[in-house]
Design a protein around this motif. Structure first.
Motif, PDB file in Angstrom:
ATOM      1  N   TYR A   1      -9.106   2.073   4.996  1.00 16.45           N
ATOM      2  CA  TYR A   1      -9.531   1.062   4.040  1.00 16.45           C
ATOM      3  C   TYR A   1      -8.385   0.080   3.768  1.00 16.45           C
ATOM      4  CZ  TYR A   1     -13.284   4.395   3.293  1.00 16.45           C
ATOM      5  OH  TYR A   1     -14.347   5.241   3.486  1.00 16.45           O
ATOM      6  N   LEU A   2      -8.757  -1.092   3.249  1.00 14.70           N
ATOM      7  CA  LEU A   2      -7.810  -2.133   2.820  1.00 14.70           C
ATOM      8  C   LEU A   2      -6.953  -2.659   3.977  1.00 14.70           C
ATOM      9  CD1 LEU A   2      -6.612  -0.554  -0.560  1.00 14.70           C
ATOM     10  CD2 LEU A   2      -8.475  -2.181  -0.188  1.00 14.70           C
ATOM     11  N   ALA A   3      -7.476  -2.573   5.210  1.00 13.32           N
ATOM     12  CA  ALA A   3      -6.764  -3.165   6.354  1.00 13.32           C
ATOM     13  C   ALA A   3      -6.819  -4.689   6.231  1.00 13.32           C
ATOM     14  CB  ALA A   3      -7.405  -2.698   7.655  1.00 13.32           C
ATOM     15  N   PRO A   4      -5.791  -5.395   6.703  1.00 12.87           N
ATOM     16  CA  PRO A   4      -4.607  -4.918   7.431  1.00 12.87           C
ATOM     17  C   PRO A   4      -3.460  -4.478   6.532  1.00 12.87           C
ATOM     18  CG  PRO A   4      -4.542  -7.300   7.327  1.00 12.87           C
ATOM     19  CD  PRO A   4      -5.810  -6.880   6.628  1.00 12.87           C
ATOM     20  N   GLY A   5      -3.701  -4.368   5.226  1.00 16.58           N
ATOM     21  CA  GLY A   5      -2.636  -3.975   4.323  1.00 16.58           C
ATOM     22  C   GLY A   5      -1.870  -5.161   3.771  1.00 16.58           C
ATOM     23  N   PHE A   6      -0.815  -4.831   3.019  1.00 18.80           N
ATOM     24  CA  PHE A   6       0.007  -5.852   2.358  1.00 18.80           C
ATOM     25  C   PHE A   6       1.332  -5.944   3.100  1.00 18.80           C
ATOM     26  CE2 PHE A   6       2.451  -6.916  -1.788  1.00 18.80           C
ATOM     27  CZ  PHE A   6       2.495  -8.248  -1.435  1.00 18.80           C
ATOM     28  N   HIS A   7       1.587  -7.090   3.717  1.00 15.91           N
ATOM     29  CA  HIS A   7       2.845  -7.283   4.422  1.00 15.91           C
ATOM     30  C   HIS A   7       3.303  -8.728   4.271  1.00 15.91           C
ATOM     31  CE1 HIS A   7      -0.519  -7.747   7.307  1.00 15.91           C
ATOM     32  NE2 HIS A   7       0.177  -8.761   7.791  1.00 15.91           N
TER      33      HIS A   7
ATOM     34  N   ALA B   1       5.368  14.134 -10.590  1.00 12.49           N
ATOM     35  CA  ALA B   1       6.166  13.298  -9.691  1.00 12.49           C
ATOM     36  C   ALA B   1       5.454  13.105  -8.357  1.00 12.49           C
ATOM     37  CB  ALA B   1       7.542  13.921  -9.476  1.00 12.49           C
ATOM     38  N   LEU B   2       4.816  14.152  -7.867  1.00 15.40           N
ATOM     39  CA  LEU B   2       4.064  14.039  -6.617  1.00 15.40           C
ATOM     40  C   LEU B   2       2.899  13.066  -6.779  1.00 15.40           C
ATOM     41  CD1 LEU B   2       3.434  14.926  -3.720  1.00 15.40           C
ATOM     42  CD2 LEU B   2       2.141  16.850  -4.669  1.00 15.40           C
ATOM     43  N   TRP B   3       2.205  13.159  -7.918  1.00 17.40           N
ATOM     44  CA  TRP B   3       1.074  12.256  -8.140  1.00 17.40           C
ATOM     45  C   TRP B   3       1.538  10.820  -8.390  1.00 17.40           C
ATOM     46  CZ3 TRP B   3      -3.921  12.250  -7.173  1.00 17.40           C
ATOM     47  CH2 TRP B   3      -4.514  13.458  -6.832  1.00 17.40           C
ATOM     48  N   GLY B   4       2.748  10.660  -8.919  1.00 19.84           N
ATOM     49  CA  GLY B   4       3.299   9.321  -9.013  1.00 19.84           C
ATOM     50  C   GLY B   4       3.481   8.694  -7.646  1.00 19.84           C
ATOM     51  N   GLN B   5       3.921   9.518  -6.689  1.00 20.13           N
ATOM     52  CA  GLN B   5       4.072   9.035  -5.320  1.00 20.13           C
ATOM     53  C   GLN B   5       2.711   8.778  -4.686  1.00 20.13           C
ATOM     54  OE1 GLN B   5       6.783  11.321  -2.947  1.00 20.13           O
ATOM     55  NE2 GLN B   5       6.174  10.375  -1.026  1.00 20.13           N
ATOM     56  N   LYS B   6       1.777   9.707  -4.888  1.00 22.29           N
ATOM     57  CA  LYS B   6       0.434   9.501  -4.338  1.00 22.29           C
ATOM     58  C   LYS B   6      -0.163   8.189  -4.831  1.00 22.29           C
ATOM     59  CE  LYS B   6      -1.261  14.287  -3.775  1.00 22.29           C
ATOM     60  NZ  LYS B   6      -2.124  14.169  -2.599  1.00 22.29           N
ATOM     61  N   GLY B   7       0.059   7.891  -6.105  1.00 20.87           N
ATOM     62  CA  GLY B   7      -0.543   6.708  -6.690  1.00 20.87           C
ATOM     63  C   GLY B   7       0.120   5.414  -6.290  1.00 20.87           C
ATOM     64  N   ASN B   8       1.360   5.476  -5.823  1.00 24.72           N
ATOM     65  CA  ASN B   8       2.117   4.249  -5.550  1.00 24.72           C
ATOM     66  C   ASN B   8       2.511   4.065  -4.090  1.00 24.72           C
ATOM     67  OD1 ASN B   8       2.663   2.725  -8.157  1.00 24.72           O
ATOM     68  ND2 ASN B   8       3.150   4.811  -8.778  1.00 24.72           N
ATOM     69  N   PHE B   9       2.199   5.022  -3.241  1.00 23.69           N
ATOM     70  CA  PHE B   9       2.470   4.835  -1.813  1.00 23.69           C
ATOM     71  C   PHE B   9       1.175   4.378  -1.150  1.00 23.69           C
ATOM     72  CE2 PHE B   9       6.672   6.743  -0.339  1.00 23.69           C
ATOM     73  CZ  PHE B   9       7.304   6.375  -1.509  1.00 23.69           C
ATOM     74  N   LEU B  10       0.831   3.127  -1.440  1.00 25.74           N
ATOM     75  CA  LEU B  10      -0.370   2.524  -0.894  1.00 25.74           C
ATOM     76  C   LEU B  10       0.058   1.293  -0.103  1.00 25.74           C
ATOM     77  CD1 LEU B  10      -3.765   2.234  -2.727  1.00 25.74           C
ATOM     78  CD2 LEU B  10      -2.968   0.412  -1.239  1.00 25.74           C
ATOM     79  N   ASP B  11       0.398   1.535   1.143  1.00 21.00           N
ATOM     80  CA  ASP B  11       0.888   0.560   2.122  1.00 21.00           C
ATOM     81  C   ASP B  11       2.290   0.057   1.816  1.00 21.00           C
ATOM     82  OD1 ASP B  11       0.309  -0.627   4.630  1.00 21.00           O
ATOM     83  OD2 ASP B  11       0.265  -2.552   3.624  1.00 21.00           O
TER      84      ASP B  11
ATOM     85  N   PRO C   1       8.943   8.650   7.379  1.00 21.61           N
ATOM     86  CA  PRO C   1       9.629   7.657   8.218  1.00 21.61           C
ATOM     87  C   PRO C   1       8.763   6.495   8.680  1.00 21.61           C
ATOM     88  CG  PRO C   1       9.415   9.750   9.379  1.00 21.61           C
ATOM     89  CD  PRO C   1       9.073  10.005   7.952  1.00 21.61           C
ATOM     90  N   ALA C   2       7.509   6.745   9.059  1.00 21.40           N
ATOM     91  CA  ALA C   2       6.654   5.638   9.509  1.00 21.40           C
ATOM     92  C   ALA C   2       6.325   4.709   8.348  1.00 21.40           C
ATOM     93  CB  ALA C   2       5.372   6.187  10.140  1.00 21.40           C
ATOM     94  N   PHE C   3       6.104   5.261   7.183  1.00 25.50           N
ATOM     95  CA  PHE C   3       5.807   4.456   5.995  1.00 25.50           C
ATOM     96  C   PHE C   3       6.973   3.534   5.655  1.00 25.50           C
ATOM     97  CE2 PHE C   3       5.955   3.879   1.368  1.00 25.50           C
ATOM     98  CZ  PHE C   3       4.682   3.386   1.108  1.00 25.50           C
ATOM     99  N   TYR C   4       8.182   4.105   5.615  1.00 26.04           N
ATOM    100  CA  TYR C   4       9.350   3.289   5.288  1.00 26.04           C
ATOM    101  C   TYR C   4       9.734   2.342   6.421  1.00 26.04           C
ATOM    102  CZ  TYR C   4      10.539   5.600   0.872  1.00 26.04           C
ATOM    103  OH  TYR C   4      10.546   6.052  -0.420  1.00 26.04           O
ATOM    104  N   LYS C   5       9.414   2.701   7.652  1.00 29.85           N
ATOM    105  CA  LYS C   5       9.720   1.800   8.778  1.00 29.85           C
ATOM    106  C   LYS C   5       9.011   0.462   8.577  1.00 29.85           C
ATOM    107  CE  LYS C   5       9.051   1.386  13.819  1.00 29.85           C
ATOM    108  NZ  LYS C   5      10.364   1.502  14.485  1.00 29.85           N
ATOM    109  N   LYS C   6       7.762   0.513   8.148  1.00 29.07           N
ATOM    110  CA  LYS C   6       7.026  -0.722   7.903  1.00 29.07           C
ATOM    111  C   LYS C   6       7.620  -1.474   6.715  1.00 29.07           C
ATOM    112  CE  LYS C   6       3.708  -3.145   5.644  1.00 29.07           C
ATOM    113  NZ  LYS C   6       3.609  -3.424   4.193  1.00 29.07           N
ATOM    114  N   PHE C   7       7.947  -0.766   5.639  1.00 30.86           N
ATOM    115  CA  PHE C   7       8.531  -1.421   4.464  1.00 30.86           C
ATOM    116  C   PHE C   7       9.855  -2.085   4.822  1.00 30.86           C
ATOM    117  CE2 PHE C   7      11.074  -1.131   0.463  1.00 30.86           C
ATOM    118  CZ  PHE C   7      10.319  -2.010  -0.298  1.00 30.86           C
ATOM    119  N   MET C   8      10.676  -1.386   5.588  1.00 36.95           N
ATOM    120  CA  MET C   8      11.967  -1.941   5.971  1.00 36.95           C
ATOM    121  C   MET C   8      11.800  -3.096   6.960  1.00 36.95           C
ATOM    122  SD  MET C   8      14.146  -0.452   4.097  1.00 36.95           S
ATOM    123  CE  MET C   8      15.600  -1.172   4.864  1.00 36.95           C
TER     124      MET C   8
END
Length: 954
Positions: free
Chosen positions: A163-169, A437-447, A479-486
C-alpha cells in the motif's frame, strides 16, 4: 547444518529493487561442536541451476554477512541462488533456493509519462483495455509508478499486498518505480490494467505548520509498462500513452493529514475489467506529459504492508459519543462492512486519548484525520486508499452501532521489517515500556522514520532517526529500510554543499523559507554519520558503509567550514542549534531548547561525527583520511576540554546532559575522571534520580551511568514511576512512547496541543541500554555483524531478573540473569554457531571462576571476570563479591539508599523539600538514622511524614 535467512541486499527475494551492489547474506546454524570446512555460493539463471553464472567454489572464509559476487547484472532478469555448507567430516548441507530479480536497469522506457488533460476534482481512475493472443505466457511484469500514490489493478483484482506506493521520497531528485509479477493475472483475450491515483505526499497538503499544497507537482502522473514474455520467446509491451483513459473516481478527496471521503454512488462498475462495449461518457483520454524519464529509478523503499489487526471495544462516552477503543495506539487504517441504506453517511474521526471519558483530537492540530463513506446501498468492504492515521480511538457518526455491528477493525500499516529481538524482566512496567518502544517504531517506520504518525507533521526528522537507530536495529532488521532513507539524505545533501536537512525528505515550501527547511544542526544532521556506523556494527556489511562514506565525509566537511567561520577553534559555535531539545532544565519554561549550552552539544557531535568518520575511513582502507580525521577528532576533543573544563576538572556547564556527554563520549581527562564522575553522581542525586534531559541527553543517560560505575543509578532512573520518567507514561496507561515526559498530566489531562504527540519514538531509545547493558549484548566494531561480540550484563536487585534474545545476522544470541533469593547471581548465555564472544561476569573472583569448567581460562578485569568463548550455551551460578541484595535499613547512608528505588521513593516522597535541592548532597554519606534527626528534616517534615518514613524501614 541449517542454512537459513538468505537475503539479497538484506531483502528476502526482492523483485525490481535497485541493485547497484549485490550483497548476499545467510546464517548457518549447527551443533556447537560441529566445524565448518567451507561454504559455497552458486548463482544461476534457472531454478534447476543448469545455467550457472557464478560459483564461488568451496571457501573457508566466505563472509555470510556480506558476500558480494562479481557478476554483471542484466535487466529484467531473475537470478536464483543457493548456499552449500560442508562440515569437517565432508557432509554437505544445502539451503533453500532463493532469488533476486532486476528491474529495467538502464533500459529506455517505451512507456511515457501521462496525465489527465484537465485538473481532476476527484481522485482519478486510469485504465487501458487490451487483448493478448492465445498462447502460453512465460512471465509478465508491470513496471510502473504513479504520482502521488497509486494502486495497480489487473482484470478487477488489486495486484500485490503493498500500500501507499511509491512511498515518500525526495521526488525532486528521483522517482521510484515498482515491479510487479503479473504472470497469473493475465489471460488470453481481453485484459484491463487499471490504476487508482491519490494526492499523497507529492501533491497533497503536506509539511510543517499546516503544510503546503503541491510540494513537488500539481498534476497527477503515471508511467507504466506491462511487458509480456511468451513461451515462444516473443515479447509484447503495453505501454502508457495517450490512448489510455481517465475518469474521476469515487474517491472525492484524499489527504495524508485530513483523510478521505469516498462516495460509493460515484463508483464506475467494472472500471478495471475488460469490456467489448464502447467506453462510457465518463472516460477521457490521458495526455502525454512533458516530464522525462531521467529521474526514474528502481525502488529502494521496503513495501508498506498490513502487519497486524485489532478488533475494538465500543464505548458510549459521557458526551453520548460512539467511540471505538482499539486498546493500542497504532498507525494504519480502520475498515468496516457497509450493508446499509443508500445515502447513509458513516464518518470516523481518530484520536490518541480520551479526555474526561470523551473523544479528543486537539493535539492533532490542523490534521482532520477523518474518513467518510457515503453508501450506494450495496454491501461493501470499506477501507481508505491513500492515507494513514495514528490513533487508538475512533469516534463514529452517522450510524447507530448498537443496532448493527459493522465489523470495525483496525489494521496496522508498517514498512515490512522482520522483528529480531525479545526481552522480558521481572518488572511488568518495564516489560510494557519495551512493548511501547516497539510500537513506537511500528507506528513511525512507514517508508521514512517519521517523528509521529498522527498530526500535521509525519516527517523524517533526522534527529529522531539517529537517536533511535541502534534501538531500531535491535528491534527489527533495518538495513534495507535505512538504505533508502540514507539515499534520500545523500541526494538532499548534495544540493546543500554537505549540509544535512532537519527532515529527510526535505520539505520545501514555495517561498523556500521556514524553520522546517533548515539544515546543518548537531544531533539532527549527524544522522549522516551515526546511522551508517550503526548499520555497519550491527550488520557487518561494508558496502553499506562504503555507499555512505561520501555522505559522512561531506557532513564533517560542512562542520569544519562552520568551525572556520568562527576562527577554526575546533569548536562548533555557529548557526541554529536545537540543543538538548525538550529538556526540562532550561531557564525559560516556554522554550524547548533545554539548559545545556548549544555550542557544547554541537561541539561534542563535531567530535563524535569526526571520530566515526575516522573509524569508517580505517575500515574502508582510506589510510590518509583515517589519519587526518583521527587527528582532527583529537583536536576537537582537546578544544572541548579546554573550553568547558576548569583547571581543576569542574564542568563549566553543569546540566545533566553536559555530564552525560562527557562521560558517554569519554571526554573526561583521566586526572579529573574521579572528580567528574562524583560530580555527575551528585548531579543525578540532587534531582532525586530523575530525568531532566531532552533528545540529546536522554539516549545516553543510562549507559553513561552504567559504564562509569553508577549502574544502580541507571536502574533507578529506569524504574522511577513519577514524572519525569519513562515509567510515568506506562503508569498513565501509555501504549507507545510520548513526545514529552508529561504529554499527559497526572490528572489525565493532556499537557498541551502545540507539540504533543503520544506516539513519538525517540525516548524509546532507552531500549538500547536495556539490550546493551541489562542483557549486555554489544557489537564489536572490529568484527562487526556479531561475528565476535560482547556479553557484559550488569544486573541489579532493583530489577531482579531479565532475559532476552537478539537474532543477529550471525545467529540467535541469548542472555539471561537472575538474582536468587540467597543473593547468588545466575547467568545463562547462548553464543551462536560460527561466532565467538567475550563474556564478562560482574563481581566474580578468579577463585570462583575456577570452579566452573568453561571459566577456567578467565582473567580478572577490575571487579569482574572475563572469558572468551566459542559457540555454545553457558550457565553459571555464583555468590558475588558484593551484596546485590542490601537490606534497606536506617543504618545505610543516604547515598546507599538513594541508589535503590524503593528507598529513594520513601525519601523523596516523604521529604519533598529535598527534591532538586543541593542540600541533599551535604548528607550523602550520613546514616539515615542520624539524617532523620537533623533540624532541616524535623523542622520541615510533618510528624505524619516521619512516621510513614519510619514505617518503611520497620
Amino acid at each position: 547444518m541449517n542454512i537459513y535467512n538468505l537475503k539479497s541486499n538484506h531483502i528476502l527475494n526482492p523483485i525490481g529493487f535497485l541493485m547497484d551492489t549485490v550483497t548476499l547474506s545467510w546464517i548457518i546454524d549447527a551443533p556447537f561442536e560441529e566445524e565448518l570446512q567451507g561454504t559455497q555460493v552458486i548463482i544461476a539463471l534457472d531454478e534447476n541451476f543448469e545455467e550457472v553464472i557464478h560459483d564461488s567454489g568451496l571457501q573457508a572464509d566466505l563472509d555470510p554477512r556480506c558476500y558480494q559476487p562479481e557478476i554483471k547484472l542484466q535487466p529484467r532478469t531473475r537470478y536464483f541462488w543457493k548456499v552449500i555448507a560442508k562440515n569437517a567430516g565432508g557432509d554437505e548441507s544445502y539451503s533453500e533456493i532463493q532469488y533476486f530479480e532486476t528491474a529495467k536497469e538502464d533500459e529506455q522506457w517505451s512507456g511515457r509519462w501521462i496525465e489527465p488533460a484537465r485538473q481532476m476534482e476527484r481522485m482519478p481512475l486510469v485504465r487501458k483495455l487490451f487483448r493478448l493472443p492465445a498462447k502460453p505466457i512465460r512471465k509478465a511484469r508491470v513496471y510502473a509508478t504513479g504520482l502521488g500514490i497509486y494502486e495497480l489493478y489487473l482484470n478487477g483484482e488489486k495486484i500485490g499486498d503493498e500500500y501507499l506506493a511509491p512511498g515518500f521520497h525526495s521526488y525532486d531528485f528521483w522517482q521510484q518505480y515498482q515491479t510487479y509479477d503479473v504472470t497469473e493475472a493475465l489471460q488470453a483475450g481481453g485484459n484491463a490494467i487499471g490504476f487508482m491515483l491519490g494526492d499523497g505526499w507529492f501533491k497533497g497538503r503536506f509539511g510543517f505548520d499546516g503544510g503546503y499544497e503541491n510540494l513537488y507537482g500539481d498534476q497527477f502522473r503515471l508511467i507504466a509498462e506491462c511487458l509480456v514474455t511468451y513461451e515462444d520467446g516473443t515479447e509484447e509491451t503495453i505501454a502508457s500513452d495517450d490512448t489510455w483513459e481517465v475518469a474521476e473516481g469515487p474517491l472525492v478527496s484524499s489527504s495524508i493529514y485530513d483523510g478521505e471521503v469516498y462516495d460509493a454512488n460515484l463508483e464506475i462498475d467494472a472500471w478495471n475489467k475488460y469490456s467489448e462495449s464502447e467506453s462510457d461518457d465518463c472516460w477521457e483520454s490521458m495526455q502525454l506529459s512533458d516530464t522525462d524519464t531521467e529521474k526514474l529509478q528502481a525502488r529502494l523503499s521496503v513495501p508498506v504492508k498490513i502487519v497486524d489487526a485489532f478488533v475494538p471495544e465500543l464505548i458510549l462516552t459521557p458526551a453520548g459519543e460512539q467511540v471505538l477503543d482499539f486498546k493500542q495506539n497504532m498507525t494504519g487504517w480502520i475498515t468496516f462492512t457497509a450493508d446499509v441504506p443508500k445515502g447513509t453517511t458513516i464518518t470516523y474521526e481518530v484520536g490518541e486519548v480520551l479526555q474526561e471519558g470523551n473523544f479528543y483530537r486537539d493535539n492533532l492540530r490542523t490534521a482532520e484525520a477523518k474518513f467518510t463513506y457515503i453508501s450506494n446501498g450495496k454491501p461493501a468492504e470499506v477501507r481508505p486508499y491513500f492515507t494513514f492515521y495514528g490513533f487508538r480511538y475512533a469516534k463514529i457518526t452517522g450510524f447507530d452501532l448498537l443496532k448493527q455491528d459493522l465489523g470495525f477493525k483496525g489494521y496496522v500499516l508498517q514498512s515490512e521489517l522482520e522483528e529480531t529481538s525479545g526481552m522480558i524482566t521481572a518488572n511488568p512496567d518495564v516489560n510494557q515500556l519495551l512493548k511501547n518502544a516497539l510500537w513506537g517504531q511500528k507506528g513511525n517506520f512507514l517508508d521514512v522514520p517519521t517523528d509521529c504518525p498522527q498530526r500535521d507533521e509525519r516527517m523524517g526528522w533526522t534527529g529522531d532517526a539517529q537517536i533511535f537507530a541502534r534501538t531500531a536495529s535491535y528491534h527489527m532488521y533495518t538495513p534495507a529500510f535505512y538504505k533508502k532513507f540514507m539515499h534520500d539524505l545523500r541526494l538532499e545533501q548534495k544540493a546543500l554543499n554537505g549540509s544535512v536537512p532537519f527532515v529527510v525528505p526535505q520539505i520545501k515550501p514555495k517561498d523556500d523559507a521556514g524553520f522546517v527547511t533548515g539544515t546543518g544542526a548537531a544531533a539532527w544532521s549527524d544522522a549522516a554519520t551515526v546511522i551508517p556506523w550503526v548499520l555497519y556494527e550491527q550488520y557487518g556489511d561494508r558496502s553499506l558503509l562504503k555507499e555512505q562514506y561520501s555522505t559522512m565525509k561531506d557532513w564533517v566537511g560542512y562542520i569544519v567550514r562552520e568551525d572556520m567561520k568562527s576562527g577554526g577553534k575546533c569548536l562548533w559555535t555557529t548557526g541554529f542549534q536545537f540543543g538538548d531539545w525538550l529538556a526540562l532544565d532550561g531557564d525559560n519554561p516556554h522554550s524547548p531548547m533545554g539548559g545545556t549550552d548549544t555550542s557544547l552539544v554541537a561541539s561534542v557531535y563535531y567530535y563524535h561525527s569526526t571520530s566515526l568518520l575516522a573509524r569508517a575511513a580505517e575500515v574502508l582502507g582510506n589510510v590518509h583520511d583515517a589519519l587526518a580525521y583521527t587527528k582532527l577528532a583529537a583536536e576537537v576533543k582537546q578544544a572541548i576540554q579546554n573550553e568547558y573544563l576548569t583547571a581543576t576538572g569542574r564542568l563549566a556547564v553543569t546540566t545533566q546532559t553536559a555530564y552525560i556527554l562527557f562521560h558517554y563520549f569519554d571526554l573526561c581527562p583521566e586526572p579529573f575522571k574521579e572528580r567528574m564522575t562524583k560530580d555527575f553522581y551528585d548531579k543525578v542525586i540532587s534531582s532525586g534520580v530523575h530525568l531532566q534531559t531532552g533528545f540529546v541527553g536522554t539516549p545516553y543517560f543510562a549507559e553513561a551511568l552504567s559504564k562509569n560505575g553508577m549502574n544502580e543509578l541507571a536502574y533507578g532512573l529506569l524504574l522511577n514511576e513519577d514524572y519525569p520518567s519513562w515509567l510515568f507514561a506506562v503508569k498513565m496507561g501509555a501504549t507507545t512512547i510520548w513526545e514529552r515526559w508529561n504529554s499527559i498530566l497526572p490528572d489525565g489531562k493532556i499537557s498541551g496541543t502545540d507539540m504533543n504527540s503520544l506516539n513519538h519514538y525517540a525516548y524509546g531509545s532507552i531500549v538500547e541500554w536495556l539490550y546493551r547493558c541489562v542483557l549486555g549484548i554489544q557489537a564489536d566494531s572490529n568484527q562487526p555483524g556479531y561475528k565476535h561480540f560482547f556479553l557484559i550484563p550488569q544486573p541489579s536487585a532493583q530489577l531482579g531478573k531479565a532475559e532476552g534474545y537478539y537474532q543477529s545476522v550471525s545467529g540467535r544470541i541469548e542472555s539471561a540473569w537472575e538474582i536468587l533469593a540467597d543473593g547468588q547471581l545466575d547467568f545463562a548465555f547462548r553464543v551462536p554457531f560460527g561466532t565467538t564472544a567475550n563474556i564478562t561476569l560482574p563481581d566474580m573472583s578468579l577463585e570462583t571462576a575456577q570452579k566452573t569448567e568453561w571459566l577456567r581460562s578467565a582473567v580478572a578485569v577490575e571487579d569482574s571476570t572475563k572469558v572468551t568463548v566459542k559457540a555454545g550455551e553457558y550457565r553459571v551460578t555464583y555468590m558475588p563479591t558484593r551484596n546485590y541484595r542490601p537490606e534497606v535499613t536506617t543504618e545505610l547512608s543516604f547515598r546507599e539508599l538513594l541508589e535503590y528505588t524503593p528507598a529513594r521513593k520513601v525519601i523523596f516522597e516523604q521529604l519533598p523539600m529535598m527534591r532538586n535541592n543541593d542540600i541533599a548532597l551535604q548528607y550523602l554519606d550520613m546514616p539515615m538514622e542520624k539524617f532523620k534527626d537533623l533540624p532541616i528534616v524535623s523542622n520541615f517534615v510533618s510528624e505524619q511524614a516521619l512516621e510513614r518514613m519510619n514505617a518503611s524501614f520497620a
